[in-house]
Design an enzyme around this catalytic site. Sequence first.
Site, mmCIF file in Angstrom:
data_model
loop_
_atom_site.group_PDB
_atom_site.id
_atom_site.type_symbol
_atom_site.label_atom_id
_atom_site.label_comp_id
_atom_site.label_asym_id
_atom_site.label_seq_id
_atom_site.Cartn_x
_atom_site.Cartn_y
_atom_site.Cartn_z
ATOM 1 C CG ASN A 54 -23.434 -32.459 6.728
ATOM 2 O OD1 ASN A 54 -23.882 -33.202 7.591
ATOM 3 N ND2 ASN A 54 -24.170 -31.954 5.767
ATOM 4 C CB SER A 73 -20.716 -28.471 3.925
ATOM 5 O OG SER A 73 -20.823 -29.853 4.184
ATOM 6 N N GLY A 74 -23.162 -28.793 6.259
ATOM 7 C CA GLY A 74 -23.431 -29.137 7.645
ATOM 8 C C GLY A 74 -24.406 -28.214 8.330
ATOM 9 C CB THR A 123 -29.886 -32.026 2.654
ATOM 10 O OG1 THR A 123 -28.747 -31.684 1.851
ATOM 11 C CG2 THR A 123 -30.592 -33.216 2.042
ATOM 12 C CD GLU A 176 -18.431 -25.167 0.030
ATOM 13 O OE1 GLU A 176 -19.315 -25.997 0.312
ATOM 14 O OE2 GLU A 176 -17.427 -25.448 -0.656
ATOM 15 C CB SER A 222 -21.767 -32.825 2.921
ATOM 16 O OG SER A 222 -21.565 -31.682 2.135
ATOM 17 C CB SER A 223 -26.083 -31.714 -0.797
ATOM 18 O OG SER A 223 -27.195 -32.202 -0.106
ATOM 19 N N GLY A 282 -23.789 -22.940 -0.004
ATOM 20 C CA GLY A 282 -23.557 -21.561 0.377
ATOM 21 C C GLY A 282 -22.126 -21.143 0.099
#
Length: 1416
Positions: free
Chosen positions: A211, A162-163, A167, A436, A214-215, A434
């Site tokens: 982020n 994330s971040g 996206t 985590e 973040s998605s 990804g």
Amino acid sequence: KDPLEIYTYNRVWIPDNEEVWQSAEITKNYKAGDSFLHVQLEDGTELSYPVDPAALPPLRNPDILVGENDLTALSYLHEPAVLHNLKIRFVESKLIYTYSGIILVAINPYKQLPIYGDAIIHAYSGQNMGDMDPHIFAVAEEAYKQMARNNKNQSIIVSGESGAGKTVSARYTMRYFATVSKSSSNADVEDKVLASNPITEAVGNAKTTRNDNSSRFGKYTEISFDQSYQIIGANMRTYLLEKSRVVFQSENERNYHIFYQLCASAMQPEYEHLKLGSAEEFHYTRMGGSTVIEGVDDRANMVETQKTFALLGLKKDFQMDVFKMLAAILHLGNVEIAAVGDERSSINKHLSIFCELLDLNCDKMARWLCHRKIVTTSETVVKPMTRAQAVNARDALAKKIYSHLFDFIVERINQALQFPGKQHTFIGVLDIYGFETFDVNSFEQFCINYANEKLQQQFNLHVFKLEQEEYMKEDIPWTLIDFYDNQPVIDLIEAKMGILELLDEECLLPHGKDENWLQKLYNNFVNKNALFEKPRMSNTSFIIQHFADKVEYKCEGFLEKNRDTVHEVLIEILKESKFHLCADFFQDSPVSISPFGSAINIKSARPVLKSPNKHTTLMSGIFQFRNSLSLLMVTLNATTPHYVRCIKPNDEKLPFEFDSKRVAQQLRACGVLETIRISAQSYPSRWTYIEFFSRYSILMTQQELSINDKKQICKIVLQRLIQDPNQYQFGRTKIFFRAGQVAYLEKLRSDRLRQACTLLQRRVRGWLQRRRFLALRRAALTVQQYYRGQQAITARNLKETWAAIVIQKYCRGYLVRRLCQLIHVAAVTIQAYTRGFLARKKYRKVQPIKHLISVTGNNLCSVKKMNTIAIIPILYLFPVWFSYLLSFCICHVLSPFCFNRVLESHFQSQKEIYEKEIEGLNFKVEHLSQDINHLQKLFREENDINDGIRLEVSRLTSENLVRSRCRSTTQMCLWLSKYCEHVFETSRLKQIGPCKVEHLVCSTMTISLSINLAVTVLLCLTAEALVPTVPKEYIGMMEYKKEDEERIIQNLILGILPRGVVVNMIPGLPAHILFMCVRYADYLNDADMLKSFMNVTIDGIKQVVKEHSEDFEMLSFWLSNTYYFLNCLKQYSGEEEFMKHNTPRQNKNCLKHFDLSEYRQILSDLAIQIYHQFIIVMENNIQHMIVPGMLEYESLQGISGLKPTGFRKRSSSIDDTDTYTMTSILQQLSYFYSTMCQNGLDSELLKQAVKQLFFLIGAVTLNSLFLRKDMCSCRKGMQIRCNISYMEEWLKDKNLQSSNAKETLEPLSQAAWLLQVKKITDDDAKEICEHCTSLSTVQIVKILNSYTPIDDFEKRVTPSFVRKVQAMLNNREDVPQLMLDTKHLFQVTFPFTPSPHALELIQVPSSFKLGFLTRV
């Protein structure tokens, strides 16, 4: 590693706690068996580093190999080399993309960069990946190209934590496809595909601690293409939405963006019925304590979300239904549940708004939020719930509603992106989370890491497969490469009686608990599976050894999240809702509109057991996720994958800050280092033979270079340089090197260059010293000469000198007297012969005049010419010649004083003679001029009468009235005859005048009138007989009939070929013929005929241009003719501004009856249209030559120095045959120039076209330079300046210096200069700012950041110098745009140039097949 190798290269990497790896230089010789390595760190610290002789520290690459576009181009391939290369590129060069074999590593810059515009997209379109700098567009282009070439589906897998920028990267790939494959027939489908992103981001993205956008779900978007590879639609699949975020957010986090956008717009009139307020008023949006994102306007984003809804065809009613559901979820979160005793709970009045929005029964909802129904075999029991249970039921209902709403929005987006035709191929873009690992990891992290295990397995197999294919293609023996296989971890998770199956089994039990499930895991796997561990200090967690790292998971909440429990009674209440959207969400068998619903059937590993109680959903969350993940893997395995790994450089979101520890952690997690490890096991460095020859030709001997086969040369040289044959392998197209061999070759190359530099320095210094010595020697000799001369001056020398002067005086006097006598005799002789010659010449001149008077048919101009010949005293040139001869003799013999006196007396006498003769001649000329003017007046009157007669006869002939008018014409002829007799009598009387020339003029006039009279009578006779004939004199018209218009257009416009016209023809001949037809229609005063002819002419030109829109010669020909036709309409329009340069005859040919200014405007617009198409065709013909010829081809001897490109090769390094050179560009320019000249294109238009071409060449070359770091070197700057000089010479050779084409190359010239200039001191920075005025600040900084040394002798540009230049340029006001607009067109002007050709003299060639036209 060999200790000798350590000593040779002198630099190693040692581990460091902060920077992960630190560079060190060996200070003491290392011997085999030593336990310590004596090194010095970069900060000067001395260190004795303990080493294991079996595992010495990794070696550092030479500086020349640092900063490469591809990590596989490094000689030493290991973790510290990868980290250092990424850091140099990211921090110093400000480059965020780097290749690592088949992977694109993308580091988030946390800053907007000007590298994503349409100009960048067009620059990457059609290019090979190895030819350009790494970029997300390069990956997208490679996928698009492989799809078109192989007709195989492609996938782009974008992953990262994330971040990291997943996206944004996925969004740019979709934008690239929408731009390069835009369909003209269905122009809005690309916009719809792109419009899906803002909507999914609004409902699926949220602010997290890492982020701001973040998605919180995975997304696989399939972009569908037709057989022309144009976008026809798209489809989206989503994975594992984080539903728990709807009801819970950690500190400094937010819920999904759409909730805050809705609250920010609550005061709008259309949202009043939702009864919303600010985000702080709702429990579900204020839990994280952060309702606002800095720099984000939620209200403006709401407007954008509505626009994208509308663009996808989702109307206002649908949008309001969605917003009503979202508002209901917010109000449901504000429902407060109070405890009534220990086992009861009740709710307050806030539930009524929720029920009102969804049109539900409020009493039922209030009852069943606090109670649950237990169904047994004998009875049904209603049991009250505790407050905690009621809150969980409320939150579960909110999550369920949002989950259904999310899926519904995605399905409606897919509906909007559906297409009627058949999908030919597709490119899928996977934007997925990804690997985590957090301080507390739960069910979501477990699912994410499970998905990444599956993706990593697919990635490993693909890399292994590519590596094997590479060896087989190059005919190199394949050795088994050991790579990490994560199948055991996947079996631990999904195999029979694995973690997932045990989780589903526990969920099916009525009293299943997290603790019971965890105990089963302990019993089954602890001490039985090496990948599963039990934490020492916890009984509520378990540890799994994933491919990236060990992760500890808290078992709390696993069962609840897997069950996704919503009580059946609440579902029934929602089904009964009168709000159709809410009721449709919870139907028993919702119909899926996804085209993937029945594409692939996924079966469970074992049958799903049904619970006797129907208060829970039948399918667990992990079961659904597992099925969708299996479907995704099937899809990916059926496509060609392309990998993008997004890296987060630091946790503080600081621009261009590099945290080595965080980056190393992510590189391990995303598989980049695993790829590097696989490549490094065998032959990591791979060079094509062309690359090797170009780079290391300096190490080759003359005998080796004499061999014609480059491949054979490389083999011979390599066998000589590297003795161990195991260190390299020869493939079919490449040479494979073991680790470190390229570094060794680079050292040999540097040593050879250093020797050459030393030799040059020695020679130059010796030459300078010899030059200084010779200068000193000459000075000494000069001093000696003058000194000796001074000593030699004595009295005897003076006497001898005086005696010599006296002797010279008498000798020269004798010679002069002798020469004077000779000149006198010569002068007398010359005078005698000259006078005789003049007499004979005068006699011969009288004879032609007598003969000319007796011959008829000469006009007045001949009389004037003969008059001039008879009068002007040409023969006086002989005395002048004689005087010059005499002067020459005197000048060389007599003294200056005598010479001046003789000349003065001679010139005075000649002057008096000439003045008298000139006075007499002027009098005669004045008298003759008066008579000639009188005769010219009579002659013009006669011509006007004849023109009137001919026009009248022509008109009467066309109207078939010649018979009735013949008598009047005969009378006019008789009158003309009398007039001629009168003129003849006048001339006879003037014969007694002082000059006989007047008699000749009058006689000639009489004869001319007689001839014209005979012509007139002949015209009358032929008109009487109705037999058409061509008159001997024409008035510049072309007679035609209206029914002949189509034949004229067909033969003169549509059927004409430029090559058959331009030879021996006047420029613009078709245009002149067309205008002569226009004059005829104007002469007849027939408006319909003129209008019809002009319309068919313009339509014909449009048609021929359309049919030959790619034919340069045809476009050039008709651009020229349209221009000439337009100029004829102006020249003969009768307007004064266009008649200034006309002859009197041309003024008489002006149009008489009609104003064609409107048609002139239409023709002008048409000419501009043809010019633009003409420019486009030229650009298309030359554009593919520009970069190879201007940038890649190296014509200067000894400057070649391109470094290897790693896994992805340049086009020129694969095949250097048939490559374009600078000569190719100049030849193409010469072809354009010669064609335009042959077609008679106006010189001003030609200059404008050349200027446009030069601008294109400069812009394309400069844009490519910006995107090719490997080309930004001092040597390449030298080559570019050389190429520019070739183009300037071409301009000079074609006499086009005034076209301003040279100025369009100024930005490129300054960029080349910038590559060559020193870039070290403050003065250098100041000089750069003053000189580079045609480059913007962004462009200057880009070139400085991209500057790449080719050899060790060059130095990189330091970041401090770049910042210094940037600070000096801050005051400059320019556009912050990196790329030049190659589509820019300079404003074209069509100058008015009157035609010098007389219309009456134009003849129609027989090849035009226009025999049905009659010249008038």
